[in-house]
Write an enzyme that holds these catalytic residues in place. Structure first.
Site, mmCIF file in Angstrom:
data_model
loop_
_atom_site.group_PDB
_atom_site.id
_atom_site.type_symbol
_atom_site.label_atom_id
_atom_site.label_comp_id
_atom_site.label_asym_id
_atom_site.label_seq_id
_atom_site.Cartn_x
_atom_site.Cartn_y
_atom_site.Cartn_z
ATOM 1 N N ASP A 1 0.870 -1.162 0.000
ATOM 2 C CA ASP A 1 0.000 0.000 0.000
ATOM 3 C C ASP A 1 0.918 1.225 0.000
ATOM 4 O OD1 ASP A 1 -2.079 1.753 0.025
ATOM 5 O OD2 ASP A 1 -3.141 0.840 1.690
HETATM 6 C C1 BGC Z 1 -4.963 3.351 0.066
HETATM 7 C C2 BGC Z 1 -5.034 2.407 -1.103
HETATM 8 C C3 BGC Z 1 -4.815 3.193 -2.372
HETATM 9 C C4 BGC Z 1 -3.482 3.886 -2.299
HETATM 10 C C5 BGC Z 1 -3.141 4.703 -3.527
HETATM 11 C C6 BGC Z 1 -3.702 4.199 0.049
HETATM 12 O O1 BGC Z 1 -3.758 5.190 1.000
HETATM 13 O O2 BGC Z 1 -5.046 2.624 1.278
HETATM 14 O O3 BGC Z 1 -6.264 1.751 -1.120
HETATM 15 O O4 BGC Z 1 -4.907 2.353 -3.485
HETATM 16 O O5 BGC Z 1 -3.497 4.775 -1.195
HETATM 17 O O6 BGC Z 1 -3.900 5.845 -3.611
#
Ligand code: BGC
Length: 720
Positions: free
Chosen positions: A265
């Site tokens: 993530d």
């Molecule tokens: C989120 C993800 C997301 C990623 C990119 C993170 O903060 O938890 O679900 O895909 O950011 O934006």
């Protein structure tokens, strides 16, 4: 020069130049994915390999021009394509608004359709839009289970039940990947709260993890062949998810046979060698954007103090490779998994053409159909809905949410819709000259309007500022003033109908008895307002069913008392008793049960047959019944099959959803419905042997219209 000599000279010249150079096997689309992967891998230098393990910016991986390896361009999901990039350019979230695309209903609304085919169509459409916007990978679906109704991201996921969530995940991924776009099932694993999500250590026992929190990921891998898994921010039983060998290697690869790559993530890594060795393949975003994220995270409670990021960069990895702390094998494995996914999805063979379309009338029509199928009619006294022009002439539309369509919740999933009509406009459009429609947001004016109208429609609920990524809700109550508004309106108009926008349960006790009908519209996507009008006026018969239990009060919810934890430690002490499993076990009456949803027609269930009556291990069990639409309108019913183990060898839930089928029936029509249970449906996870197991014994089969409205009961006895 004689002609022959000239030809020979020319040929010699040409063979020396790249025009006639043989195409390397990895560029040959006729060869197998594995052959192409291995061929390319052995042509790469260590430095080139290292380049692939971390992003080049916010949403891209690094391209390699020498070998013609394209970058993977990603976009956020799962409710639509969220990207700032115009095709061919890198993505940077520099401006507040991303490029417009179809905003589909929230995951929870899609789950409420109980219609995997529709979710597959959504996946296909997302695939087409992703390609049209130059994206190769979509960061979705979100399959984390709703453990607490307060979780800020409940709207993205598919609710509280692992089986329903799994079916939706498989459907979404299949549709998306069929179009040539990598799906990313997220967030692996046990990311069930936003509160201190970047630092919290989740303690969960093995059985609970396997029975509740992992099944959707497992189905994504084993059934849908997902090509990417996103690890989560939290720690799981002491190890960061992004460097958790139990999750990323033992479970994901050894047990489930995952062949794709694990992406972190965004800014969730905490170490270099430990991450790669545990099975993380790609760190996102690129190191240059990490400081921006760190700053952002630190504006929230808990933030991410001391977080650095940029752990899988070439500079950090090179010395570790030299010293042997990171093995060549681990490096090759990581690169291999990324390349394999790229080949499999067709990224090397794609000739990029722009001009694909987003937010077309067809795509919008699908979003509208999905929104309408997901809307749940919670209550409908005196058949107050649908609105009939024979009895209703004036409609007072009231409340803040009539003047806004919260298509989704907040955070990384927020799509910029092409068009986003508001409920008041959609109602006016549908009402035409048949009804007089007046609107007031609130205050004494609103009460006056309600008093003189034949029908009062109050739009209440949450929006993207209330249910969002990065924080949890503090209460299940509606935003200030809304419950009072509903109660005040209901006092002056006995035909009061409430339409709610939300991504998770809200409390209704102060006013529920006073209103005639309640529609739960969720965050319904950009066409939600039209879908609500479709249902209100009876153009579409409601068929949505709750994918979550609505509790009367937060104290009744499963995780109450075990959330949000203390000192960055949360222990899932309720174990497998999440959602309806908890309400059943503790005999708590919910506000509305899991699986509940009314229709404008009625259905009759009959003729349950179960075959065989005495199955042996591994044998499929067929459940057959008849469903009849006994009303005067066409409609759809969701037949739900729950299983009850009468004498479990260990503590088991009172009942568990194991099969379902959405059936469309014309007025008066009956249909035979057949559902199948396999061995896994009868099994539980046995932590003693670390495996799923089924024990001989008698099982009750409960067939119903909701988890509390069981219409038919049968059973069978399993033999070894
Ligand atoms: C989120 C993800 C997301 C990623 C990119 C993170 O903060 O938890 O679900 O895909 O950011 O934006």
């Amino acid at each position: 020069m004689p002609r022959l000599t000239l030809l020979i000279a020319l040929a010699a010249l040409l063979t020396g130049c790249s025009l006639l150079a043989p195409t390397p096997p990895y560029q040959n689309p006729k060869l197998s994915v594995d052959k192409r992967t291995e061929d390319l891998l052995q042509r790469m230098t260590d430095d080139e390999k290292l380049d692939l393990l971390s992003g080049a910016g916010w949403m891209d991986t690094r391209a390699n021009t020498r070998l013609g390896i394209p970058a993977i361009h990603m976009a956020d999901g799962p409710l639509g394509i969220r990207t700032w990039a115009i095709p061919g350019e890198p993505d940077t979230p520099a401006t507040p608004k991303s490029v417009p695309a179809t905003a589909f209903p929230a995951g929870i609304a899609m789950a409420a359709t109980w219609n995997p085919d529709l979710v597959t169509q959504e996946g296909r459409t997302l695939g087409q839009e992703a390609l049209a916007l130059g994206r190769d990978q979509l960061l979705g679906p979100t399959v984390n289970i709703q453990r607490t109704p307060l979780w800020g991201r409940n709207f993205e996921g598919y609710g509280e039940d692992p089986w329903l969530t799994s079916r939706m995940a498989v459907a979404y991924i299949s549709g998306l990947q069929e179009q040539g776009v990598i799906a990313t099932v997220k967030h692996f694993a046990a990311n069930n709260q936003e509160y201190r999500r970047n630092t919290v250590n989740v303690l969960v026992d093995e059985r609970t993890l396997e029975e509740i929190y992992l099944p959707a990921f497992q189905a994504a891998v084993e059934e849908a062949g997902v090509w990417s898994v996103m690890s989560s921010y939290n720690k799981l039983n002491g190890d960061w998810a992004a460097q958790n060998p139990h999750l990323l290697t033992e479970i994901l690869r050894s047990k489930w046979g995952f062949k794709g790559f694990v992406v972190s993530d965004w800014a969730s890594t905490h170490a270099t060698a430990e991450s790669l060795n545990a099975g993380l393949d790609l760190e996102m975003p690129g190191a240059s954007t990490m400081p921006m994220l760190r700053q952002f995270f630190n504006t929230f409670p808990g933030g991410n103090p001391g977080f650095d990021g940029g752990y899988l960069t070439k500079d950090k990895l090179r010395p570790l490779l030299a010293s042997g702390k990171v093995s060549k094998q681990a490096l090759d494995d990581g690169v291999r998994r990324i390349l394999r996914a790229m080949f499999a999805i067709g990224l090397f063979d794609r000739t990029r053409t722009t001009g694909g379309k987003v937010d077309t009338p067809e795509q919008r029509a699908l979003a509208r159909k999905a929104a309408a199928q997901g809307i749940v009619l919670l209550k409908n006294d005196d058949a107050a809905l649908p609105i009939r022009k024979e009895v209703i002439h004036t409609i007072a539309v009231l409340g803040p949410n009539a003047d806004a369509n919260p298509s989704g919740g907040g955070g990384s999933s927020q799509v910029t819709p092409g068009l986003n009509p508001k409920p008041i406009d959609a109602i006016r459009e549908r009402a035409g000259a048949d009804f007089k429609v007046e609107y007031a947001r609130g205050g004494p004016e609103a009460i006056a309007l309600a008093k003189r109208a034949d029908l009062a429609l109050v739009f209440a609920g949450n929006n993207a500022d209330i249910e969002a990524e990065m924080f949890d809700r503090k209460t299940l109550d509606l935003p200030e003033g809304q419950a009072d508004l509903i109660a005040a309106v209901a006092k002056v108009n006995k035909h009061t109908i409430v339409v709610l926008h939300d991504g998770a349960p809200v409390t209704m006790s102060p006013w529920l008895d006073k209103v005639q009908s309640v529609l739960n519209a969720w965050f319904p996507g950009e066409e939600g307002a039209h879908a609500v009008a479709d249902i209100l006026f009876g153009d579409v018969n409601p068929s949505g069913k709750l994918p979550v239990t609505f509790p009367k009060r937060i104290e009744d919810a499963a995780a109450f008392g075990h959330y949000p934890g203390v000192n960055d430690q949360v222990s899932y002490d309720e174990g497998i008793y999440v959602g309806y499993r908890h309400f059943d076990k503790n005999n708590i009456e919910p506000l509305f049960p899991f699986g509940h949803g009314l229709s404008y027609t009625t259905f009759e269930y009959s003729g349950l047959r179960i075959y065989p009556q005495t199955p042996r291990y591994g044998q499929l069990v067929q459940i057959m019944l008849k469903v009849k639409n006994t009303g005067s309108r066409d409609g759809a019913e969701v037949v739900q099959v729950y299983l009850h183990d009468t004498k479990p060898g260990l503590d088991r839930p009172v009942k568990q959803l194991k099969a379902f089928r959405r059936v469309e029936l014309r007025a008066g029509e009956s249909q035979d419905v057949e559902l199948t249970l396999d061995q896994k449906s009868l099994s539980f996870y046995d932590p003693l042997v670390h495996q799923w197991a089924a024990l001989p014994g008698v099982f009750d089969v409960l067939v119903g219209s909701s988890s509390k409205d069981i219409r038919l009961k049968g059973g069978f006895e399993l033999f070894e």
